[in-house]
Design a protein around this motif. Sequence first.
Motif, mmCIF file in Angstrom:
data_model
loop_
_atom_site.group_PDB
_atom_site.id
_atom_site.type_symbol
_atom_site.label_atom_id
_atom_site.label_comp_id
_atom_site.label_asym_id
_atom_site.label_seq_id
_atom_site.Cartn_x
_atom_site.Cartn_y
_atom_site.Cartn_z
ATOM 1 N N SER A 10 0.846 -1.186 0.000
ATOM 2 C CA SER A 10 0.000 0.000 0.000
ATOM 3 C C SER A 10 0.880 1.235 0.000
ATOM 4 O O SER A 10 1.876 1.285 0.722
ATOM 5 C CB SER A 10 -0.899 -0.010 1.241
ATOM 6 N N SER A 11 0.518 2.212 -0.804
ATOM 7 C CA SER A 11 1.294 3.446 -0.828
ATOM 8 C C SER A 11 0.578 4.556 -0.083
ATOM 9 O O SER A 11 1.210 5.338 0.615
ATOM 10 C CB SER A 11 1.599 3.801 -2.283
ATOM 11 N N THR A 12 -0.734 4.627 -0.174
ATOM 12 C CA THR A 12 -1.483 5.718 0.465
ATOM 13 C C THR A 12 -2.253 5.266 1.706
ATOM 14 O O THR A 12 -2.824 6.096 2.406
ATOM 15 C CB THR A 12 -2.507 6.318 -0.520
ATOM 16 N N GLY A 13 -2.300 3.968 1.942
ATOM 17 C CA GLY A 13 -3.041 3.438 3.080
ATOM 18 C C GLY A 13 -4.388 2.843 2.704
ATOM 19 O O GLY A 13 -5.016 2.177 3.526
ATOM 20 N N ASN A 14 -4.850 3.065 1.474
ATOM 21 C CA ASN A 14 -6.161 2.541 1.085
ATOM 22 C C ASN A 14 -6.171 1.020 0.999
ATOM 23 O O ASN A 14 -7.099 0.370 1.499
ATOM 24 C CB ASN A 14 -6.612 3.146 -0.244
ATOM 25 N N SER A 89 -6.997 -1.169 -4.247
ATOM 26 C CA SER A 89 -7.678 0.101 -4.496
ATOM 27 C C SER A 89 -7.173 0.726 -5.792
ATOM 28 O O SER A 89 -6.132 0.337 -6.321
ATOM 29 C CB SER A 89 -7.445 1.060 -3.323
ATOM 30 N N TYR A 90 -7.924 1.692 -6.277
ATOM 31 C CA TYR A 90 -7.538 2.401 -7.496
ATOM 32 C C TYR A 90 -8.050 3.832 -7.410
ATOM 33 O O TYR A 90 -8.924 4.147 -6.616
ATOM 34 C CB TYR A 90 -8.096 1.698 -8.738
ATOM 35 N N ASP A 91 -7.484 4.677 -8.253
ATOM 36 C CA ASP A 91 -7.884 6.080 -8.278
ATOM 37 C C ASP A 91 -8.627 6.405 -9.570
ATOM 38 O O ASP A 91 -9.508 7.232 -9.592
ATOM 39 C CB ASP A 91 -6.647 6.974 -8.123
ATOM 40 N N TRP A 92 -8.251 5.779 -10.635
ATOM 41 C CA TRP A 92 -8.883 6.027 -11.927
ATOM 42 C C TRP A 92 -8.884 4.709 -12.704
ATOM 43 O O TRP A 92 -8.270 3.750 -12.290
ATOM 44 C CB TRP A 92 -8.144 7.122 -12.700
#
Length: 142
Positions: A10-14, A89-92
């Motif tokens: 995990s990079s952002t914690g999500n 998780s994903y952002d886009w």
Amino acid sequence: MEKAIIVYWSSTGNTEAMANAIADGVKAAGGTPELVYVDNVNVDELLAQPAFAIGCPAMGAEELDESVDSFVSEIEGKVSGKNILLFGSYDWGDGEWMRLWVERMQNAGANIIGGEGIIANLEPDADAKAALEAAGKQLAAF
């Protein structure tokens, strides 16, 4: 299953939050979750389990992080018959990285818990957390 190993990056914690929701499900089913950062996983111990979870967010052009991709390549020829829960998780995008990852592991002979990976847009919402906890209960049942 006495112990349920949940490997993640995990990079952002999500994705870490997703791993924790799976662990909550394992605990609720009476199991003992072991959360392990991908760089610290004991491959022999992991592969001795009938089931385990692996989490990675979508990176770049919807692909696995380099460390997770390397780890998956290491175990890919040894997962036939294993029950694996994939999550991230994903952002886009639309989840292409997960579909490709599921296909890759199925082609290696693994059974994907729930039939597909579990994805969350950024931080997992209540629906995603419920799905992750339910999957954790399934993981604990092996």
